[in-house]
Design a protein around this motif. Structure first.
Motif, PDB file in Angstrom:
ATOM      1  N   THR A 120       0.831  -1.209   0.000  1.00 59.19           N
ATOM      2  CA  THR A 120       0.000   0.000   0.000  1.00 59.19           C
ATOM      3  C   THR A 120       0.864   1.257   0.000  1.00 59.19           C
ATOM      4  N   ARG A 121       1.938   1.221   0.781  1.00 62.11           N
ATOM      5  CA  ARG A 121       2.832   2.373   0.892  1.00 62.11           C
ATOM      6  C   ARG A 121       3.471   2.730  -0.450  1.00 62.11           C
ATOM      7  N   ILE A 122       4.016   1.744  -1.137  1.00 61.58           N
ATOM      8  CA  ILE A 122       4.700   2.045  -2.396  1.00 61.58           C
ATOM      9  C   ILE A 122       3.703   2.379  -3.504  1.00 61.58           C
ATOM     10  N   GLU A 123       2.555   1.725  -3.524  1.00 63.99           N
ATOM     11  CA  GLU A 123       1.555   2.035  -4.539  1.00 63.99           C
ATOM     12  C   GLU A 123       1.070   3.476  -4.389  1.00 63.99           C
ATOM     13  N   THR A 124       0.856   3.904  -3.144  1.00 64.28           N
ATOM     14  CA  THR A 124       0.433   5.284  -2.874  1.00 64.28           C
ATOM     15  C   THR A 124       1.500   6.275  -3.323  1.00 64.28           C
ATOM     16  N   ALA A 125       2.770   5.957  -3.031  1.00 64.22           N
ATOM     17  CA  ALA A 125       3.884   6.852  -3.395  1.00 64.22           C
ATOM     18  C   ALA A 125       4.022   6.960  -4.908  1.00 64.22           C
ATOM     19  N   ILE A 126       3.858   5.842  -5.599  1.00 60.48           N
ATOM     20  CA  ILE A 126       3.963   5.845  -7.065  1.00 60.48           C
ATOM     21  C   ILE A 126       2.861   6.711  -7.673  1.00 60.48           C
ATOM     22  N   LYS A 127       1.630   6.520  -7.219  1.00 60.52           N
ATOM     23  CA  LYS A 127       0.504   7.272  -7.778  1.00 60.52           C
ATOM     24  C   LYS A 127       0.630   8.765  -7.481  1.00 60.52           C
ATOM     25  N   LYS A 128       1.123   9.101  -6.304  1.00 63.71           N
ATOM     26  CA  LYS A 128       1.316  10.507  -5.959  1.00 63.71           C
ATOM     27  C   LYS A 128       2.360  11.151  -6.865  1.00 63.71           C
ATOM     28  N   CYS A 129       3.460  10.423  -7.118  1.00 63.20           N
ATOM     29  CA  CYS A 129       4.503  10.934  -8.012  1.00 63.20           C
ATOM     30  C   CYS A 129       3.944  11.184  -9.405  1.00 63.20           C
ATOM     31  N   MET A 130       3.196  10.217  -9.917  1.00 62.87           N
ATOM     32  CA  MET A 130       2.675  10.338 -11.273  1.00 62.87           C
ATOM     33  C   MET A 130       1.678  11.491 -11.375  1.00 62.87           C
ATOM     34  N   ASP A 131       0.846  11.640 -10.355  1.00 64.29           N
ATOM     35  CA  ASP A 131      -0.136  12.731 -10.358  1.00 64.29           C
ATOM     36  C   ASP A 131       0.549  14.097 -10.225  1.00 64.29           C
ATOM     37  N   ASP A 132       1.475  14.201  -9.272  1.00 67.72           N
ATOM     38  CA  ASP A 132       2.134  15.487  -9.004  1.00 67.72           C
ATOM     39  C   ASP A 132       2.952  15.967 -10.197  1.00 67.72           C
ATOM     40  N   ASN A 133       3.522  15.023 -10.940  1.00 68.01           N
ATOM     41  CA  ASN A 133       4.409  15.384 -12.048  1.00 68.01           C
ATOM     42  C   ASN A 133       3.751  15.226 -13.417  1.00 68.01           C
ATOM     43  N   LYS A 134       2.430  14.955 -13.379  1.00 67.30           N
ATOM     44  CA  LYS A 134       1.657  14.805 -14.620  1.00 67.30           C
ATOM     45  C   LYS A 134       2.303  13.788 -15.568  1.00 67.30           C
ATOM     46  N   LEU A 135       2.718  12.676 -14.981  1.00 61.81           N
ATOM     47  CA  LEU A 135       3.297  11.584 -15.749  1.00 61.81           C
ATOM     48  C   LEU A 135       2.229  10.523 -15.981  1.00 61.81           C
ATOM     49  N   ARG A 136       2.317   9.841 -17.100  1.00 61.56           N
ATOM     50  CA  ARG A 136       1.323   8.822 -17.422  1.00 61.56           C
ATOM     51  C   ARG A 136       1.948   7.433 -17.368  1.00 61.56           C
ATOM     52  N   TYR A 137       1.167   6.476 -16.964  1.00 61.46           N
ATOM     53  CA  TYR A 137       1.604   5.081 -17.006  1.00 61.46           C
ATOM     54  C   TYR A 137       0.482   4.243 -17.581  1.00 61.46           C
ATOM     55  N   ARG A 138       0.870   3.198 -18.302  1.00 65.32           N
ATOM     56  CA  ARG A 138      -0.135   2.336 -18.917  1.00 65.32           C
ATOM     57  C   ARG A 138      -0.807   1.471 -17.862  1.00 65.32           C
ATOM     58  N   TYR A 139       0.015   0.883 -16.991  1.00 66.25           N
ATOM     59  CA  TYR A 139      -0.559   0.155 -15.874  1.00 66.25           C
ATOM     60  C   TYR A 139       0.431   0.028 -14.733  1.00 66.25           C
ATOM     61  N   LEU A 140      -0.115  -0.184 -13.566  1.00 68.70           N
ATOM     62  CA  LEU A 140       0.653  -0.381 -12.331  1.00 68.70           C
ATOM     63  C   LEU A 140       0.127  -1.658 -11.687  1.00 68.70           C
ATOM     64  N   GLU A 141       1.011  -2.649 -11.528  1.00 69.36           N
ATOM     65  CA  GLU A 141       0.593  -3.927 -10.956  1.00 69.36           C
ATOM     66  C   GLU A 141       1.471  -4.281  -9.762  1.00 69.36           C
ATOM     67  N   VAL A 142       0.839  -4.722  -8.698  1.00 69.02           N
ATOM     68  CA  VAL A 142       1.543  -5.087  -7.468  1.00 69.02           C
ATOM     69  C   VAL A 142       1.361  -6.581  -7.230  1.00 69.02           C
ATOM     70  N   PHE A 143       2.472  -7.278  -7.003  1.00 69.51           N
ATOM     71  CA  PHE A 143       2.441  -8.729  -6.815  1.00 69.51           C
ATOM     72  C   PHE A 143       3.095  -9.113  -5.490  1.00 69.51           C
ATOM     73  N   GLY A 144       2.545 -10.159  -4.877  1.00 68.97           N
ATOM     74  CA  GLY A 144       3.129 -10.682  -3.656  1.00 68.97           C
ATOM     75  C   GLY A 144       3.979 -11.914  -3.901  1.00 68.97           C
ATOM     76  N   LYS A 145       3.809 -12.506  -5.092  1.00 68.54           N
ATOM     77  CA  LYS A 145       4.544 -13.729  -5.421  1.00 68.54           C
ATOM     78  C   LYS A 145       5.383 -13.519  -6.687  1.00 68.54           C
ATOM     79  N   PRO A 146       6.649 -13.933  -6.645  1.00 65.05           N
ATOM     80  CA  PRO A 146       7.544 -13.734  -7.795  1.00 65.05           C
ATOM     81  C   PRO A 146       7.022 -14.297  -9.107  1.00 65.05           C
TER      82      PRO A 146
END
Length: 245
Positions: A15-41
């Protein structure tokens, strides 16, 4: 646009890193196609469908108690994709020197023990750097292809051939390091780079890596025992291309 992957087995840290990533992208008006978080390699590895410097990975080093699991995953990613950006987010900063033996060329290490402000700044710094690198000119020895649903970038010298997949609208690329499947058409790939040669309606080859042509059986051979078809009409043209190497 970036494709961002996170490997982290702790829910709070996810949750911490996903929140930080989204904040960075929003604050800097950067776009990403998708963001995926996995618990298993394995889930992460199976989700990788593209290659290139738009592929970005945040990896925890310790997964399920295995201290260097993240490094092993980084090595597998790097084998498939020399251009991907890899950042370790970990409490094990003492492992930094060890990454050299794993040959993963990590972009950065981010310490989970950082304050929230410093953590956010560290996440933002690497993402802004990656986003700014996407549009830089690729080297002459790179092959890039972009379609509506896929984007790949691989060293041209690694390419053996492309073939139409049994999965509709997809193509399989065979390289010296393995195979990858992505959305596209063989005909579009042939037109995208003059160094390639369409040997058959279902195949496009890299003439630079052909080691033998079997004219009688209309087959071209590459290293590692790989081979594909060449049509009767395309045979002469391919032989001429190989002779010009």
């Amino acid at each position: 646009m970036l494709n961002i992957f996170v490997l982290e087995d702790d829910f709070f840290q996810q949750t911490r890193i996903e929140t930080a990533i989204k904040k960075c992208m929003d604050d800097n008006k950067l776009r990403y196609r998708y963001l995926e978080v996995f618990g298993k390699p394995q889930q992460l590895l199976e989700a990788i469908k593209e290659t290139g410097n738009h592929q970005f990975f945040f990896l925890d080093i310790e997964i399920k108690g295995e201290e260097k699991k993240g490094m092993e995953i980084a090595r597998k990613i790097r084998e498939k994709d020399p251009s991907a950006s890899i950042v370790f987010v970990t409490t094990h900063s003492e492992f930094m020197p060890v990454t050299y033996s794993y040959r993963v060329s990590a972009l950065d290490f981010i310490d989970k023990g950082l304050s929230e402000q410093d953590y956010q700044e560290a996440i933002s710094d690497v993402l802004i750097h990656a986003a700014s690198s996407i549009n830089k000119t690729v080297g002459d020895d790179s092959f890039s292809f972009r379609s509506e649903h896929s984007q790949i970038q691989v060293p041209f010298s690694d390419i053996l051939y492309f073939e139409t997949s049994s999965t509709i609208h997809k193509v399989i690329l065979t390289t010296k390091k393995g195979h990858m499947e992505f959305y596209g058409k063989v005909s579009d790939i042939a037109k995208s780079d003059e160094r390639l040669y369409q040997s058959h309606r279902s195949y496009v080859v890299n003439p630079e890596n052909v080691i033998r042509v079997d004219k009688a059986n209309h087959t071209v051979y590459f290293e590692n025992g790989e081979s594909c078809f060449v049509s009767r009409m395309k045979l002469k043209g391919l032989v001429e291309r190989i002779a010009l190497r």
